[in-house]
Motif scaffolding. Sequence first.
Motif, short mmCIF file in Angstrom:
data_model
loop_
_atom_site.label_atom_id
_atom_site.label_comp_id
_atom_site.label_asym_id
_atom_site.label_seq_id
_atom_site.Cartn_x
_atom_site.Cartn_y
_atom_site.Cartn_z
N ARG A 135 24.54 -24.31 5.09
CA ARG A 135 23.10 -24.65 5.09
C ARG A 135 22.52 -24.61 6.50
NH1 ARG A 135 25.38 -27.95 1.23
NH2 ARG A 135 24.48 -27.81 -0.87
N GLU A 173 23.01 -18.09 -5.08
CA GLU A 173 21.88 -18.60 -4.31
C GLU A 173 22.19 -18.66 -2.82
OE1 GLU A 173 24.48 -22.05 -5.17
OE2 GLU A 173 23.73 -20.34 -6.34
N VAL A 174 23.45 -18.87 -2.48
CA VAL A 174 23.83 -18.91 -1.07
C VAL A 174 23.70 -17.52 -0.46
CG1 VAL A 174 25.70 -19.39 0.55
CG2 VAL A 174 25.38 -20.86 -1.46
N ARG A 175 24.24 -16.53 -1.15
CA ARG A 175 24.13 -15.15 -0.66
C ARG A 175 22.67 -14.73 -0.54
NH1 ARG A 175 23.87 -10.09 -3.36
NH2 ARG A 175 24.78 -8.37 -2.15
N THR A 176 21.87 -15.06 -1.54
CA THR A 176 20.45 -14.69 -1.53
C THR A 176 19.73 -15.33 -0.35
OG1 THR A 176 20.41 -14.45 -3.93
CG2 THR A 176 18.30 -14.79 -2.83
N ALA A 177 20.05 -16.59 -0.05
CA ALA A 177 19.39 -17.29 1.05
C ALA A 177 19.66 -16.61 2.38
CB ALA A 177 19.85 -18.74 1.09
N ARG A 180 17.97 -13.02 2.47
CA ARG A 180 16.51 -13.12 2.59
C ARG A 180 16.10 -13.17 4.05
NH1 ARG A 180 15.75 -17.60 -0.21
NH2 ARG A 180 15.50 -16.50 -2.19
#
Length: 250
Positions: A135, A173-177, A180
């Motif tokens: 994070r 969602e981690v990969r996408t974050a 992005r």
Amino acid sequence: MRTPVRAKPELITPAWPAPANVKAVSSTRAGGCSTGPYYSLNLGNHVGDDAAAVSHNRQLFHAKAAMPAQPVWLNQTHSSRCITLTQTVTDDINADASFSRRSGLICTVMTADCLPLLLCNKEGTEVAAVHAGWRGLCDGVIENTLQLFSQPADCLAWLGPAISQQAFEVGPEVRTAFIRQDPTASSAFIAAKQDKWLADLYLLARQRLAHCGVTAVYGGALCTYQQAADFFSYRRDGQTGRMATAIWLE
């Protein structure tokens, strides 16, 4: 209260060409007095271990590393906040990185799978310790810390013990974050089973460092999850201790 036993911590000295007045060390789990899931050099006072044992372990760590003062411990919240140390403090500060230009102030982070990252400039006048979980890494804790250096691209970086890609399974969602913010981050993820991905914290950190102009990067070859005899791992054990990674100027 348990009577602490005498022990000798086993510490890691970073292999990097830092100036002679820059001192750095990273602990393993060996050489302390904690028992059970915290065996043995647990340095975290927030994980449920006996307070007297943690206090004794911290003194062992301080003595073995020959620190000129007590480490400045942070209350880490997986944020991207870096603080500048101006004096030794005893109360934990809410931050995930610390920076110093003053000799004798011990920048310190605790980890048990997240990436501990040390920084120093080539002149030996500025140092920092960074707690880079996914994070904080994604939100810019490395960039925020480097902004405090006079010349960020003139820094050396050392990547301490963290969970390896083979053991770090995350959701999409981690990969996408990450992608992005930086499309090249896709190379740090390998597809796993059931819509999961294996994330490479070391590579993600190297990419962020490179974007800031930092190419002198060392370390990054240890795995907290797989090396159970050497390191604590939250992902592996759940209830467990914490290692510490510290840097300071003489």
